[in-house]
Design an enzyme around this catalytic site. Structure first.
Site, PDB file in Angstrom:
ATOM      1  N   CYS A  97      17.130  79.508 -63.088  1.00 15.22           N
ATOM      2  CA  CYS A  97      17.334  79.625 -64.650  1.00 15.22           C
ATOM      3  C   CYS A  97      18.734  79.715 -65.090  1.00 15.22           C
ATOM      4  O   CYS A  97      19.474  78.803 -64.827  1.00 15.22           O
ATOM      5  CB  CYS A  97      16.186  80.630 -65.634  1.00 15.22           C
ATOM      6  N   HIS A 175      10.812  79.938 -64.113  1.00 21.58           N
ATOM      7  CA  HIS A 175      11.220  81.576 -63.444  1.00 21.58           C
ATOM      8  C   HIS A 175      10.002  81.755 -62.363  1.00 21.58           C
ATOM      9  O   HIS A 175       8.849  82.254 -62.775  1.00 21.58           O
ATOM     10  CB  HIS A 175      10.862  82.508 -64.677  1.00 21.58           C
ATOM     11  N   GLU A 177       9.933  84.049 -60.254  1.00 21.69           N
ATOM     12  CA  GLU A 177      10.094  85.362 -59.965  1.00 21.69           C
ATOM     13  C   GLU A 177       9.116  86.220 -60.792  1.00 21.69           C
ATOM     14  O   GLU A 177       9.058  87.439 -60.631  1.00 21.69           O
ATOM     15  CB  GLU A 177      11.601  85.950 -59.940  1.00 21.69           C
TER      16      GLU A 177
END
Length: 236
Positions: A97, A175, A177
């Site tokens: 990002c 994202h 993560e």
């Protein structure tokens, strides 16, 4: 193997990406650029480590824009220099990002405002599903990458380029993560107000995130493996 993880704020952690990197044998060193008490005044002073000290660099997301000199001009130049040097040394870089936007800027690309923001879980179109799958992936961004010269576009959707690669570097706009704890932290740090402005129901967003936790974990594992094996060139 030593991995440097650049964590820009106190909420956005390496999460599922970090967990898979550890499973793949990496020793993670996490550095936080903006401490919690400066979240709303992020113009801090920060000295980034030397790129050559690491076997891998990961740059995570952030609630700011790469080009916002008034907010982060005190330190963004140092990060761009780190990413540029790592790439030129052949050290694999994964940008997530904001990290992808910093990576493209460092390598001669650009960042611009998106036609519309993306907040929530979406699927994407991919030219290489073995490297970057369709998702669903968590999105939370207002800007978009203009990939650097020579980069290969790996995935996109109607809003923007969702993944690009250049040499041993990979940038993703979404994202991988994300964890539920991280999402709750974003909402607490102003994200709930952003959702209200964009017509996003936070209760539905959290419920969808809980529902997708197993798939998100699997998707993150496959993305990290694809990055390490196909882009970074690291074998198991």
């Amino acid at each position: 193997m030593r991995a440097l993880v650049v964590q820009h704020d106190h909420v956005t952690e390496p999460g599922l990406v970090g967990a898979r990197l550890r499973e793949r044998g990496y020793d993670l060193t996490e550095v936080t650029v903006v401490p919690a008490d400066r979240h709303h005044t992020p113009d801090v002073t920060f000295d980034f480590p030397e790129a050559a000290e690491w076997d891998l660099v990961v740059s995570l997301g952030a609630p700011w824009s790469v080009y916002d000199e008034s907010a982060i001009g005190s330190w963004i130049g140092g990060e761009l220099a780190l990413l540029r040097k790592a790439h030129h040394l052949g050290i694999p870089v994964l940008g997530v990002c904001f990290g992808a936007q910093a990576l493209t800027t460092a390598l001669g690309g650009g960042v611009e405002r998106s036609a519309r923001p993306e907040i929530g879980w979406t699927e994407i179109d991919t030219h290489d599903p073995a490297l970057v799958g369709r998702g669903p992936w968590m999105q939370w961004h207002y800007d978009r990458c203009v990939p650097p010269p020579g980069a290969e576009e790996v995935a996109r959707n109607a809003v923007c380029v969702q993944a690009f690669r250049l040499g041993r570097s990979l940038g993703v706009q979404f994202h991988p993560e994300i964890t539920r704890w991280m999402l709750e932290g974003w909402l607490a740090e102003g994200g709930a107000e952003e959702c209200a402005q964009q017509g996003v129901d936070t209760a539905e967003l959290l419920a969808r995130s809980r529902e997708l936790e197993p798939r998100a974990r699997d998707n993150a594992r496959r993305l990290v493996d694809g990055f390490l094996d196909r882009v970074a060139g690291v074998t198991h």
